[in-house]
Design a protein around this motif. Structure first.
Motif, short mmCIF file in Angstrom:
data_model
loop_
_atom_site.label_atom_id
_atom_site.label_comp_id
_atom_site.label_asym_id
_atom_site.label_seq_id
_atom_site.Cartn_x
_atom_site.Cartn_y
_atom_site.Cartn_z
N LYS A 29 0.97 -1.16 0.04
CA LYS A 29 0.00 -0.02 -0.14
C LYS A 29 0.81 1.39 -0.04
N TYR A 30 0.45 2.26 -1.10
CA TYR A 30 1.05 3.29 -0.86
C TYR A 30 0.31 4.64 -0.85
N LEU A 31 0.75 5.73 -0.24
CA LEU A 31 0.08 7.11 0.01
C LEU A 31 0.78 7.55 -1.37
N VAL A 32 0.06 8.16 -2.31
CA VAL A 32 0.64 8.63 -3.65
C VAL A 32 0.39 10.08 -3.74
N LYS A 33 1.56 10.93 -3.61
CA LYS A 33 1.33 12.49 -3.52
C LYS A 33 1.33 12.93 -4.84
N PHE A 34 0.47 13.77 -5.24
CA PHE A 34 0.30 14.32 -6.54
C PHE A 34 1.02 16.01 -6.34
N PRO A 35 1.51 16.26 -7.60
CA PRO A 35 1.67 17.88 -7.52
C PRO A 35 0.46 18.68 -7.25
N ASP A 36 0.45 19.71 -6.49
CA ASP A 36 -0.78 20.34 -6.18
C ASP A 36 -0.80 21.58 -6.94
N PRO A 37 -2.08 21.83 -7.67
CA PRO A 37 -2.31 22.90 -8.37
C PRO A 37 -2.41 24.15 -7.39
N ILE A 38 -1.77 25.31 -7.98
CA ILE A 38 -1.69 26.16 -7.01
C ILE A 38 -2.17 27.53 -7.65
N LYS A 83 1.79 13.16 -14.85
CA LYS A 83 2.37 14.00 -13.58
C LYS A 83 3.30 13.10 -12.86
N ILE A 84 4.37 13.83 -12.26
CA ILE A 84 5.19 13.12 -11.42
C ILE A 84 4.81 13.14 -10.11
N VAL A 85 4.56 12.04 -9.52
CA VAL A 85 4.31 11.55 -7.99
C VAL A 85 5.31 11.09 -7.39
N CYS A 86 5.05 11.17 -6.11
CA CYS A 86 5.84 10.54 -5.24
C CYS A 86 5.02 9.44 -4.32
N ALA A 87 5.38 8.08 -4.32
CA ALA A 87 4.52 7.03 -3.51
C ALA A 87 5.44 6.65 -2.53
N CYS A 88 4.55 6.70 -1.36
CA CYS A 88 5.13 6.54 -0.06
C CYS A 88 4.47 5.60 0.62
N GLU A 89 5.34 4.39 0.84
CA GLU A 89 5.03 3.15 1.44
C GLU A 89 4.48 3.32 2.83
N ASP A 90 3.34 2.72 3.03
CA ASP A 90 2.63 2.51 4.12
C ASP A 90 3.65 1.50 5.11
N PHE A 91 3.96 1.98 6.34
CA PHE A 91 4.61 1.27 7.10
C PHE A 91 3.95 0.59 8.29
N THR A 92 2.56 0.74 8.21
CA THR A 92 1.86 0.28 9.45
C THR A 92 0.99 -0.95 8.80
N ASP A 93 0.67 -1.69 9.63
CA ASP A 93 0.02 -2.79 9.22
C ASP A 93 -0.98 -3.33 10.67
N GLU A 94 -1.48 -4.59 10.35
CA GLU A 94 -2.52 -5.01 11.52
C GLU A 94 -1.82 -4.92 12.72
N GLU A 95 -0.46 -5.15 12.73
CA GLU A 95 0.18 -5.27 13.77
C GLU A 95 0.80 -3.81 14.63
N HIS A 96 1.13 -3.06 13.37
CA HIS A 96 2.05 -1.90 13.92
C HIS A 96 1.18 -0.55 13.51
#
Length: 285
Positions: A29-38, A83-96
């Motif tokens: 699972k990744y939180l994928v961040k997009f460039p924000d429109p300004i 779009k260039i994005v940054c995918a941030c891996e989720d380091f939580t799970d059922e135990e953490h």
């Protein structure tokens, strides 16, 4: 570069100001961040470069030796535009489970609203019965030093915290995450090209933390050069020899989808701050 366009999408439950999606890629699972429109009056900016900031900031922490959220630079096609994005891996799970510092602050002192005043944050760390006070303060100041190196202007109480192992009850400082406000993400390449050496140095030096002392935001380089906070001084002593500027520069140079002018800008900004840390470190040897 990884294409996340066809990755499985889930309902997004991540907080924060950026545009984002929750995507599953290679069973992770990744939180994928997009460039924000300004939308700023009289400014012709189509997006900010927070994906680059997130990716580079996180990896500089990793180079120094921190446990850090894994990040991937990728692309995502939306309405015919890539779009260039940054995918941030989720380091939580059922135990953490992640508990942000904000949660700790709310539960520690029922008589005071804790924001980003440094004294209040340290007080929460020292009063809490759920964390290791000594270790947490060391990690906090270590994080402060590297945030100063990358120019992170937004390390507030909701983007650092603690990881709880539900099986063992062990609580530890969480991997570093949310570095998207470092390295001047609002500047476009066209603006960077117009910056001369003096302006670049001023930009690097005049960077503020969102942490406050006596109600005023802390000016990173001034605070570090004054050497008045012993815990901050000890963090420099612990960390400086682990800051490999050559490895950081090589990492930046190897980013394929970023312009040469932006690479040089990032390297010079980091070098200016590195030289301040070096001078302070050498004065304390």
């Amino acid at each position: 570069m990884i294409d996340f366009t066809n990755a499985i999408e889930e309902f997004n439950n991540y907080k924060g100001s950026e545009k984002k999606k929750t995507l599953i890629y290679n069973h992770k699972k990744y939180l994928v961040k997009f460039p924000d429109p300004i939308k700023e009056k009289n400014r012709n900016i189509s997006y900010i470069n927070n994906a680059f900031s997130e990716y580079i900031g996180s990896n500089i922490f990793k180079i120094v030796g921190f446990k850090t959220q894994n990040t991937i630079l990728g692309k995502y096609e939306y309405n015919g535009r890539e779009k260039i994005v940054c995918a941030c891996e989720d380091f939580t799970d059922e135990e953490h489970v992640l508990y942000e510092f904000e949660n700790l602050a709310l539960s520690t002192n029922p008589d005071k609203k804790i924001e980003t005043e440094l004294k209040d944050i340290i007080e929460v760390i020292e009063e809490s019965k759920m964390i290791n006070h000594v270790e947490t303060k060391e990690k906090f100041w270590d994080m402060f030093i590297i945030d100063s190196l990358i120019g992170n202007t937004d390390r507030h109480n909701e983007n650092w915290g603690f990881l709880l192992n539900k099986s063992t009850g062990k609580v530890e400082f969480s991997p570093i995450y949310d570095c998207g406000s470092c390295l001047n993400p609002m500047l476009e390449d066209e603006e960077i090209e117009k910056i001369n050496e003096t302006e670049l140095k001023n930009l690097a030096m005049n960077c503020y933390s969102c942490l406050k002392e006596n109600g005023k935001k802390i000016h990173y380089m001034t605070y570090i050069k004054q050497k008045e906070n012993e815990e901050c001084n000890h963090a420099i002593k612990r960390l400086f020899t682990h800051i490999n500027i050559e490895e950081i520069n090589k990492f930046i140079d190897n980013i394929e989808c970023m312009s040469k002018v932006r690479k040089e800008f990032y390297k010079k900004m980091i070098e200016q701050r590195y030289n301040v840390l070096k001078k302070v470190y050498e004065s304390m040897k």
